[in-house]
Design a protein around this motif. Structure first.
Motif, mmCIF file in Angstrom:
data_model
loop_
_atom_site.group_PDB
_atom_site.id
_atom_site.type_symbol
_atom_site.label_atom_id
_atom_site.label_comp_id
_atom_site.label_asym_id
_atom_site.label_seq_id
_atom_site.Cartn_x
_atom_site.Cartn_y
_atom_site.Cartn_z
ATOM 1 N N ASP A 211 0.823 -1.214 0.000
ATOM 2 C CA ASP A 211 0.000 0.000 0.000
ATOM 3 C C ASP A 211 0.856 1.262 0.000
ATOM 4 O OD1 ASP A 211 -2.260 -1.526 -0.003
ATOM 5 O OD2 ASP A 211 -2.667 -1.336 2.138
ATOM 6 N N LEU A 212 2.064 1.162 0.563
ATOM 7 C CA LEU A 212 2.980 2.297 0.569
ATOM 8 C C LEU A 212 3.668 2.473 -0.786
ATOM 9 C CD1 LEU A 212 4.680 1.906 4.083
ATOM 10 C CD2 LEU A 212 3.122 3.732 3.358
ATOM 11 N N GLY A 213 3.419 1.494 -1.684
ATOM 12 C CA GLY A 213 3.991 1.582 -3.023
ATOM 13 C C GLY A 213 5.436 1.121 -3.123
ATOM 14 N N LYS A 214 5.889 0.317 -2.148
ATOM 15 C CA LYS A 214 7.287 -0.127 -2.157
ATOM 16 C C LYS A 214 7.578 -1.075 -3.320
ATOM 17 C CE LYS A 214 8.203 2.282 1.445
ATOM 18 N NZ LYS A 214 8.957 3.538 1.266
ATOM 19 N N ALA A 215 6.662 -2.024 -3.559
ATOM 20 C CA ALA A 215 6.826 -3.002 -4.642
ATOM 21 C C ALA A 215 5.590 -3.880 -4.668
ATOM 22 C CB ALA A 215 8.094 -3.833 -4.449
ATOM 23 N N SER A 216 5.568 -4.851 -5.590
ATOM 24 C CA SER A 216 4.466 -5.796 -5.634
ATOM 25 C C SER A 216 4.557 -6.732 -4.433
ATOM 26 C CB SER A 216 4.507 -6.616 -6.923
ATOM 27 O OG SER A 216 5.673 -7.425 -6.950
ATOM 28 N N ALA A 217 3.456 -7.409 -4.120
ATOM 29 C CA ALA A 217 3.438 -8.321 -2.978
ATOM 30 C C ALA A 217 4.510 -9.414 -3.087
ATOM 31 C CB ALA A 217 2.055 -8.935 -2.816
ATOM 32 N N PRO A 218 4.684 -10.061 -4.252
ATOM 33 C CA PRO A 218 5.730 -11.089 -4.352
ATOM 34 C C PRO A 218 7.127 -10.533 -4.079
ATOM 35 C CG PRO A 218 4.183 -11.318 -6.164
ATOM 36 C CD PRO A 218 3.862 -10.014 -5.480
ATOM 37 N N THR A 219 7.409 -9.339 -4.613
ATOM 38 C CA THR A 219 8.730 -8.738 -4.407
ATOM 39 C C THR A 219 8.929 -8.350 -2.948
ATOM 40 O OG1 THR A 219 8.768 -7.900 -6.670
ATOM 41 C CG2 THR A 219 10.259 -6.873 -5.111
ATOM 42 N N VAL A 220 7.883 -7.787 -2.346
ATOM 43 C CA VAL A 220 7.961 -7.412 -0.931
ATOM 44 C C VAL A 220 8.252 -8.647 -0.080
ATOM 45 C CG1 VAL A 220 6.610 -6.639 1.061
ATOM 46 C CG2 VAL A 220 6.536 -5.346 -1.072
ATOM 47 N N ARG A 221 7.511 -9.735 -0.337
ATOM 48 C CA ARG A 221 7.725 -10.964 0.442
ATOM 49 C C ARG A 221 9.160 -11.474 0.279
ATOM 50 N NH1 ARG A 221 2.533 -12.257 -1.572
ATOM 51 N NH2 ARG A 221 0.940 -12.259 0.053
ATOM 52 N N LYS A 222 9.673 -11.410 -0.953
ATOM 53 C CA LYS A 222 11.027 -11.913 -1.213
ATOM 54 C C LYS A 222 12.062 -11.153 -0.385
ATOM 55 C CE LYS A 222 13.255 -10.738 -4.973
ATOM 56 N NZ LYS A 222 13.689 -10.637 -6.387
ATOM 57 N N TYR A 223 11.962 -9.840 -0.371
ATOM 58 C CA TYR A 223 12.948 -9.044 0.361
ATOM 59 C C TYR A 223 12.719 -9.072 1.865
ATOM 60 C CZ TYR A 223 14.868 -7.313 -4.001
ATOM 61 O OH TYR A 223 15.480 -7.230 -5.228
ATOM 62 N N LEU A 224 11.479 -9.282 2.293
ATOM 63 C CA LEU A 224 11.230 -9.440 3.728
ATOM 64 C C LEU A 224 11.847 -10.740 4.224
ATOM 65 C CD1 LEU A 224 7.538 -8.208 4.152
ATOM 66 C CD2 LEU A 224 9.645 -7.031 4.866
ATOM 67 N N ARG A 225 11.761 -11.790 3.410
ATOM 68 C CA ARG A 225 12.403 -13.056 3.778
ATOM 69 C C ARG A 225 13.930 -12.889 3.809
ATOM 70 N NH1 ARG A 225 8.500 -15.914 0.419
ATOM 71 N NH2 ARG A 225 10.044 -15.969 -1.254
ATOM 72 N N LYS A 226 14.439 -12.171 2.821
ATOM 73 C CA LYS A 226 15.891 -11.939 2.746
ATOM 74 C C LYS A 226 16.374 -11.174 3.977
ATOM 75 C CE LYS A 226 19.460 -9.751 -0.122
ATOM 76 N NZ LYS A 226 19.726 -8.991 -1.370
ATOM 77 N N GLY A 227 15.553 -10.208 4.428
ATOM 78 C CA GLY A 227 15.929 -9.419 5.601
ATOM 79 C C GLY A 227 15.568 -10.065 6.923
ATOM 80 N N LYS A 228 15.070 -11.311 6.871
ATOM 81 C CA LYS A 228 14.712 -12.061 8.087
ATOM 82 C C LYS A 228 13.515 -11.461 8.823
ATOM 83 C CE LYS A 228 18.359 -14.610 7.300
ATOM 84 N NZ LYS A 228 18.215 -15.927 6.660
ATOM 85 N N PHE A 229 12.686 -10.700 8.113
ATOM 86 C CA PHE A 229 11.473 -10.157 8.725
ATOM 87 C C PHE A 229 10.351 -11.205 8.672
ATOM 88 C CE2 PHE A 229 13.733 -6.385 7.117
ATOM 89 C CZ PHE A 229 13.853 -5.674 8.308
ATOM 90 N N LEU A 230 10.466 -12.179 7.790
ATOM 91 C CA LEU A 230 9.517 -13.272 7.662
ATOM 92 C C LEU A 230 10.261 -14.590 7.811
ATOM 93 C CD1 LEU A 230 7.378 -12.147 4.567
ATOM 94 C CD2 LEU A 230 6.944 -11.694 6.991
ATOM 95 N N PRO A 231 9.585 -15.642 8.283
ATOM 96 C CA PRO A 231 8.192 -15.630 8.760
ATOM 97 C C PRO A 231 8.082 -14.979 10.142
ATOM 98 C CG PRO A 231 9.145 -17.784 9.103
ATOM 99 C CD PRO A 231 10.177 -16.989 8.343
ATOM 100 N N ARG A 232 6.867 -14.563 10.477
ATOM 101 C CA ARG A 232 6.607 -13.971 11.770
ATOM 102 C C ARG A 232 5.221 -14.400 12.247
ATOM 103 N NH1 ARG A 232 7.768 -9.274 12.781
ATOM 104 N NH2 ARG A 232 6.039 -8.681 14.105
#
Length: 306
Positions: free
Chosen positions: A285-306
């Protein structure tokens, strides 16, 4: 250690369907994907990926049933897909079973063929995930405008509903580019690895006791031919990266990762109990990227899973 394998949640949602098992739940995902408003425009993409999925799962069939360790093995490999992929990328194609066994255990009962097929399965599932979730999120974003009105439009005037989606699609064209590129990468890798699984299966069936045939020799020669192009591509990519470490694409990727990580920290700080779905949606919603891309980088940054 092996007793704990496959006990953690899969943490996977595709087109609104929670996936708990890669062997049992993907038929439901396929049905959900077919209900997407823009499915017809991407039907060939999905058919390719689901064909790969069905072929990959068939390697686990023994006398018409899945092997006892199939569910836990597929679940564990999916959960550890990032480190497995990282280790495999810098290894020879024939080393994939050994790479996987580093994480599952050297004495895991699955055959090398089944482990390789599962890696192909995971790549194909991720291909479906990025494309289906982009289409699903596109429709879901419409409901933020007016849930009741949009739902009524969907039921009573499908053509107008489709025009509304197409308008939203144009407005968020960057998300489509990301989804298409990631789908192509995942689906292409899945097809190559499935071919690798077939080669392993042929070696398994070979009569290695015959003096005029060597299964290991056959496998080695076949793999050298099948994956010569892949090795060449890796070498070229590595050479380019070394000579141009600051390319625009690399810089943009790094900046996007940093931007998403910063935004994630901010969201988590504001709401420590935020769920994975809520976090992804907030960043989209903040316009950072598409959902798949956001999930990929959140996993890379260890923010997911949560």
């Amino acid at each position: 250690m092996n007793r704990k394998l496959g006990t953690e949640a899969l943490e996977l949602e595709i087109a609104g369907v929670d996936v708990g098992c890669l062997l049992w739940d993907l038929d439901e995902v396929e049905l959900a994907v077919r209900e997407l408003a823009l499915y017809s425009q991407f039907s060939e993409h999905f058919r390719d990926a689901f064909t790969c999925i069905h072929n990959a799962t068939s390697f686990w069939l023994e006398d018409g049933q899945y092997a006892d360790c199939a569910e836990s093995a597929t679940k564990t490999m999916f959960r550890l897909r990032d480190p497995i992929e990282e280790h495999f990328y810098f290894s020879e194609p024939t080393s994939l079973p050994r790479v996987v066994r580093r994480f599952l255990g050297i004495d895991h009962p699955a055959s090398d063929t089944q482990l390789v097929a599962t890696y192909a399965l995971i790549q194909a599932v991720q291909a479906v995930e990025v494309l289906a979730n982009w289409l699903f999120d596109l429709e879901r974003s419409l409901y933020d405008l007016d849930l009741d009105l949009v739902e009524q439009l969907r039921q009573t005037d499908p053509k107008q509903y489709l025009l509304l989606i197409q308008s939203e699609r144009k407005r968020k064209s960057d998300f489509e580019i990301d989804a298409r590129e990631e789908f192509a990468d995942f689906n292409g890798e899945a097809s190559k690895i499935l071919m690798l699984a077939s080669l392993y299966q042929q070696a398994d069936w070979a009569d290695i006791s015959r003096n005029d045939f060597s299964a290991s020799g056959f496998l080695r020669r076949a793999l050298e031919n099948a994956f010569a192009a892949k090795a060449s591509e890796k070498g070229k990519a590595a050479g380019k990266a070394n000579s141009k470490p600051g390319t625009i694409k690399q810089e943009n990727t790094k900046k996007l990762f940093e931007d998403i990580s910063k935004a994630a920290k901010s969201q988590i700080s504001a709401d420590p109990n935020i769920t994975e779905t809520e976090l992804v949606k907030a960043l989209v919603d903040l316009g950072k990227a598409s959902a798949p891309t956001v999930r990929k980088y959140l996993r890379k940054g260890k923010f997911l899973p949560r």
